[in-house]
Motif scaffolding. Structure first.
Motif, PDB file in Angstrom:
ATOM      1  N   CYS A  71       0.828  -1.215   0.000  1.00  0.00           N
ATOM      2  CA  CYS A  71       0.000   0.000   0.000  1.00  0.00           C
ATOM      3  C   CYS A  71       0.855   1.254   0.000  1.00  0.00           C
ATOM      4  O   CYS A  71       0.545   2.236  -0.680  1.00  0.00           O
ATOM      5  CB  CYS A  71      -0.911   0.003   1.241  1.00  0.00           C
ATOM      6  N   SER A  72       1.941   1.219   0.773  1.00  0.00           N
ATOM      7  CA  SER A  72       2.817   2.395   0.847  1.00  0.00           C
ATOM      8  C   SER A  72       3.531   2.648  -0.481  1.00  0.00           C
ATOM      9  O   SER A  72       3.872   3.778  -0.816  1.00  0.00           O
ATOM     10  CB  SER A  72       3.848   2.224   1.968  1.00  0.00           C
ATOM     11  N   LEU A  73       3.770   1.558  -1.252  1.00  0.00           N
ATOM     12  CA  LEU A  73       4.398   1.717  -2.568  1.00  0.00           C
ATOM     13  C   LEU A  73       3.388   2.075  -3.657  1.00  0.00           C
ATOM     14  O   LEU A  73       3.708   2.764  -4.626  1.00  0.00           O
ATOM     15  CB  LEU A  73       5.127   0.425  -2.966  1.00  0.00           C
ATOM     16  N   LEU A  74       2.154   1.599  -3.490  1.00  0.00           N
ATOM     17  CA  LEU A  74       1.123   1.787  -4.516  1.00  0.00           C
ATOM     18  C   LEU A  74       0.760   3.246  -4.712  1.00  0.00           C
ATOM     19  O   LEU A  74       0.647   3.738  -5.833  1.00  0.00           O
ATOM     20  CB  LEU A  74      -0.126   0.964  -4.143  1.00  0.00           C
ATOM     21  N   PHE A 110       0.693   8.020  -8.090  1.00  0.00           N
ATOM     22  CA  PHE A 110       0.968   9.463  -8.181  1.00  0.00           C
ATOM     23  C   PHE A 110       1.973   9.745  -9.304  1.00  0.00           C
ATOM     24  O   PHE A 110       1.775  10.644 -10.128  1.00  0.00           O
ATOM     25  CB  PHE A 110       1.508   9.956  -6.831  1.00  0.00           C
ATOM     26  N   LEU A 111       3.048   8.924  -9.325  1.00  0.00           N
ATOM     27  CA  LEU A 111       4.078   9.090 -10.353  1.00  0.00           C
ATOM     28  C   LEU A 111       3.514   8.832 -11.749  1.00  0.00           C
ATOM     29  O   LEU A 111       3.808   9.562 -12.703  1.00  0.00           O
ATOM     30  CB  LEU A 111       5.246   8.142 -10.068  1.00  0.00           C
ATOM     31  N   LEU A 154       3.360  11.408 -14.907  1.00  0.00           N
ATOM     32  CA  LEU A 154       3.910  11.052 -16.222  1.00  0.00           C
ATOM     33  C   LEU A 154       2.867  11.192 -17.330  1.00  0.00           C
ATOM     34  O   LEU A 154       3.167  11.671 -18.422  1.00  0.00           O
ATOM     35  CB  LEU A 154       4.465   9.626 -16.202  1.00  0.00           C
ATOM     36  N   CYS A 155       1.617  10.753 -17.030  1.00  0.00           N
ATOM     37  CA  CYS A 155       0.523  10.872 -18.016  1.00  0.00           C
ATOM     38  C   CYS A 155       0.244  12.338 -18.341  1.00  0.00           C
ATOM     39  O   CYS A 155       0.073  12.702 -19.506  1.00  0.00           O
ATOM     40  CB  CYS A 155      -0.744  10.206 -17.490  1.00  0.00           C
ATOM     41  N   VAL A 156       0.210  13.175 -17.292  1.00  0.00           N
ATOM     42  CA  VAL A 156      -0.042  14.599 -17.494  1.00  0.00           C
ATOM     43  C   VAL A 156       1.077  15.217 -18.331  1.00  0.00           C
ATOM     44  O   VAL A 156       0.832  15.987 -19.267  1.00  0.00           O
ATOM     45  CB  VAL A 156      -0.179  15.334 -16.135  1.00  0.00           C
ATOM     46  N   CYS A 157       2.332  14.848 -18.008  1.00  0.00           N
ATOM     47  CA  CYS A 157       3.487  15.358 -18.764  1.00  0.00           C
ATOM     48  C   CYS A 157       3.408  14.950 -20.238  1.00  0.00           C
ATOM     49  O   CYS A 157       3.692  15.746 -21.131  1.00  0.00           O
ATOM     50  CB  CYS A 157       4.796  14.835 -18.161  1.00  0.00           C
ATOM     51  N   LEU A 158       2.998  13.688 -20.474  1.00  0.00           N
ATOM     52  CA  LEU A 158       2.875  13.191 -21.843  1.00  0.00           C
ATOM     53  C   LEU A 158       1.812  13.962 -22.612  1.00  0.00           C
ATOM     54  O   LEU A 158       2.022  14.351 -23.769  1.00  0.00           O
ATOM     55  CB  LEU A 158       2.552  11.691 -21.822  1.00  0.00           C
ATOM     56  N   VAL A 159       0.649  14.184 -21.953  1.00  0.00           N
ATOM     57  CA  VAL A 159      -0.441  14.928 -22.590  1.00  0.00           C
ATOM     58  C   VAL A 159       0.009  16.353 -22.921  1.00  0.00           C
ATOM     59  O   VAL A 159      -0.231  16.870 -24.023  1.00  0.00           O
ATOM     60  CB  VAL A 159      -1.699  14.937 -21.694  1.00  0.00           C
ATOM     61  N   VAL A 160       0.685  16.991 -21.955  1.00  0.00           N
ATOM     62  CA  VAL A 160       1.177  18.366 -22.163  1.00  0.00           C
ATOM     63  C   VAL A 160       2.187  18.404 -23.314  1.00  0.00           C
ATOM     64  O   VAL A 160       2.157  19.301 -24.169  1.00  0.00           O
ATOM     65  CB  VAL A 160       1.804  18.926 -20.863  1.00  0.00           C
ATOM     66  N   LEU A 161       3.095  17.406 -23.332  1.00  0.00           N
ATOM     67  CA  LEU A 161       4.093  17.331 -24.392  1.00  0.00           C
ATOM     68  C   LEU A 161       3.436  17.193 -25.767  1.00  0.00           C
ATOM     69  O   LEU A 161       3.780  17.915 -26.715  1.00  0.00           O
ATOM     70  CB  LEU A 161       5.032  16.151 -24.135  1.00  0.00           C
ATOM     71  N   LEU A 162       2.465  16.267 -25.872  1.00  0.00           N
ATOM     72  CA  LEU A 162       1.785  16.045 -27.144  1.00  0.00           C
ATOM     73  C   LEU A 162       0.997  17.286 -27.569  1.00  0.00           C
ATOM     74  O   LEU A 162       0.964  17.637 -28.753  1.00  0.00           O
ATOM     75  CB  LEU A 162       0.854  14.824 -27.060  1.00  0.00           C
ATOM     76  N   TRP A 163       0.361  17.939 -26.593  1.00  0.00           N
ATOM     77  CA  TRP A 163      -0.391  19.158 -26.903  1.00  0.00           C
ATOM     78  C   TRP A 163       0.548  20.257 -27.390  1.00  0.00           C
ATOM     79  O   TRP A 163       0.249  20.991 -28.342  1.00  0.00           O
ATOM     80  CB  TRP A 163      -1.163  19.618 -25.672  1.00  0.00           C
ATOM     81  N   GLY A 164       1.724  20.335 -26.746  1.00  0.00           N
ATOM     82  CA  GLY A 164       2.731  21.315 -27.150  1.00  0.00           C
ATOM     83  C   GLY A 164       3.220  21.055 -28.569  1.00  0.00           C
ATOM     84  O   GLY A 164       3.376  21.991 -29.374  1.00  0.00           O
ATOM     85  N   ILE A 165       3.450  19.764 -28.893  1.00  0.00           N
ATOM     86  CA  ILE A 165       3.891  19.396 -30.250  1.00  0.00           C
ATOM     87  C   ILE A 165       2.813  19.764 -31.266  1.00  0.00           C
ATOM     88  O   ILE A 165       3.096  20.289 -32.340  1.00  0.00           O
ATOM     89  CB  ILE A 165       4.233  17.891 -30.318  1.00  0.00           C
TER      90      ILE A 165
END
Length: 482
Positions: A7-10, A15-16, A20-31
């Motif tokens: 649970c402590s690792l999950l 969260f990570l 990462l998903c948000v960063c990917l979406v932002v990156l693709l939107w930026g492209i």
């Protein structure tokens, strides 16, 4: 303790992953935004102050001279006739020719004259989609290669409408989601089909399923899993399309089952140059001293020329009893490379083994006028590819006035060699025995009966004309222009 640790690792892992998903979406939107800016910089307004609508066709081998290229040039000519404010672009890897030479080649080969200039975007990385680069996992390699080639195309020209006219479905999401384009495609042949899955599942040895795989249950299971995963991904990328055109009922059935986009899918038969062949006078056979059987197909493995030679040898063996007209088998086809030339040499060796070398003629890269002459003189037109997606060669044989004998599968079975107004238009066969038997039957018919079949076939091919293609193509792509 173990549960608390999980649970402590999950929570950090989730969260990570979210970050990462948000960063990917932002990156693709930026492209995407960067590509849209690039589009504004690359395109300028026309004489009337309006920016033309850019329609781009992805066709890396546009100078190849096959049926797929005929579809491309007819499609471009059709759009130029209908829409004044449209600029047509072709993404091609044919860097050994200029744009003028490519257009001139289209006119020389297909008699297609464009009404306005076409812009060519020459791609440097076409080698990434060459099958020879991927001796194993060829489908996956070529598909991933097409994504990189598509990225090069998108950076060089960002269109308003993108049409994949050569079957590179993995480029579609790239142009839709990063390029912001409306997406159309013309599917000549599905990259993977349910037939291919059944070949692997049943452990059948074919040109695309080697014996060492069929003989090993573990390899067969691994290849089947690979094919299923590929088919699933192929379905996802294909469903990005706004408009899907397929060339036959056979292709339609496979694309519907894989892409599941029935609302925007329609059959648009490829434009066959039927009028040129219909101009050949159709007369009752004058001489019965010699019959020729003509095959028109590129020397590729799937065309199954060995089946033609074996069936012909069987026919000759059975006909040598008594005084019969002499028979000739004429194999007309194009050789694209050294592999095709080696294939022709193997076929010649097969003729020697079967003792029919003197009765089989090979005509490589034949000029069009010579092709017409052979078809005009032929009694039977022969076609042996299993699951041919359409079969332009079959249509040409019928238009030229031969009695067609094609494979009992794919486009010939479902669309072409079908009764017309209740009358027979040709014949179908499946194996060496049935091909030999059917050829013997056709030759046994009286010239009058053969003439009636030839006339029926000729009447039936008008639905594959350039005019019919133009009408159905414009109806299909209309949603892309709204």
């Amino acid at each position: 303790a173990c549960f608390r640790l999980l649970c402590s690792l999950l929570i950090p892992a989730l969260f990570l992953s979210g970050i990462l998903c948000v960063c990917l979406v932002v990156l693709l939107w930026g492209i995407r935004l960067w590509i849209q800016q690039r589009k504004k910089q690359l395109t300028s307004a026309g004489k009337d102050g309006k920016r033309p609508l850019v329609v781009a066709f992805f066709h890396p081998y546009c100078n190849a001279g096959g049926g797929g290229e005929r579809v491309l040039w007819c499609a471009i000519r059709t759009l130029q006739k209908k829409y004044r404010n449209v600029t047509c672009v072709v993404y091609t890897g044919d860097r050994d020719a200029t744009g003028e030479e490519i257009v001139e080649g289209a006119f020389r080969r297909f008699n297609i004259k464009l009404t306005r200039p076409v812009k060519f975007v020459f791609l440097e990385k076409r080698y990434l989609v060459e099958a020879s680069l991927y001796p194993h996992f060829t489908l996956l390699g070529q598909s991933l290669g097409s994504v990189f080639l598509g990225w090069e195309a998108l950076l060089k020209c960002v269109p308003d409408i993108y049409i994949d006219s050569m079957g590179y479905a993995f480029t579609l999401p790239l142009f839709k989601y990063l390029g912001g384009c409306r997406i159309g495609c013309y599917v000549h042949y599905p990259t993977i089909s349910t037939d291919m899955l059944s070949v692997v599942r049943n452990q059948d040895t074919r040109f695309n399923n080697a014996a060492f795989i069929t003989n090993n249950p573990l390899f067969s299971k691994f290849k089947l899993v690979y094919y299923y995963l590929f088919a699933f991904t192929y379905g996802l990328v294909g469903s990005c399309s706004d408009v899907i055109m397929v060339n036959s009922s056979w292709t339609l059935n496979h694309i519907l089952s894989l892409w599941r986009a029935g609302d925007c899918t329609s059959v648009v038969y490829p434009p066959c140059d039927v009028q040129t062949f219909l101009d050949i006078p159709l007369e009752e056979e004058k001489s019965t001293a010699e019959h020729s059987i003509v095959s028109v197909a590129q020397f590729r493995p799937e065309k199954d020329h060995p089946l033609q030679i074996r069936a012909f040898a069987k026919l000759l063996k059975e006909k040598r009893v008594g005084q019969q007209p002499s028979l000739k088998l004429i194999l007309i086809g194009g050789c694209r490379n050294q592999q095709d030339e080696e294939r022709v040499n193997n076929l010649k060796r097969l003729c020697e083994e079967l003792g029919v070398s003197n009765d089989v003629m090979f005509r490589i890269n034949t000029p069009f006028e010579e092709l017409k002459r052979h078809l005009a003189e032929a009694t039977i037109g022969l076609h042996t590819m299993w699951n041919e997606h359409f079969g332009i060669g079959v249509v040409e044989c019928m238009a030229a006035g031969t009695v067609i004998l094609a494979h009992n599968s794919g486009g010939p079975k479902l669309d072409i060699v079908v009764p017309y107004e209740g009358h027979i238009t040709g014949f179908l066969a499946e194996n060496e025995d049935s091909y030999a038997e059917t050829m013997a039957y056709i030759l046994s018919l009286s010239p009058e009966k053969r003439l009636r079949i030839r006339e029926n076939a000729r009447r039936s091919v008008h639905r594959f004309s350039d005019q019919h293609f133009e009408k159905t193509f414009l109806l299909s792509v209309d949603p892309l222009f709204k």
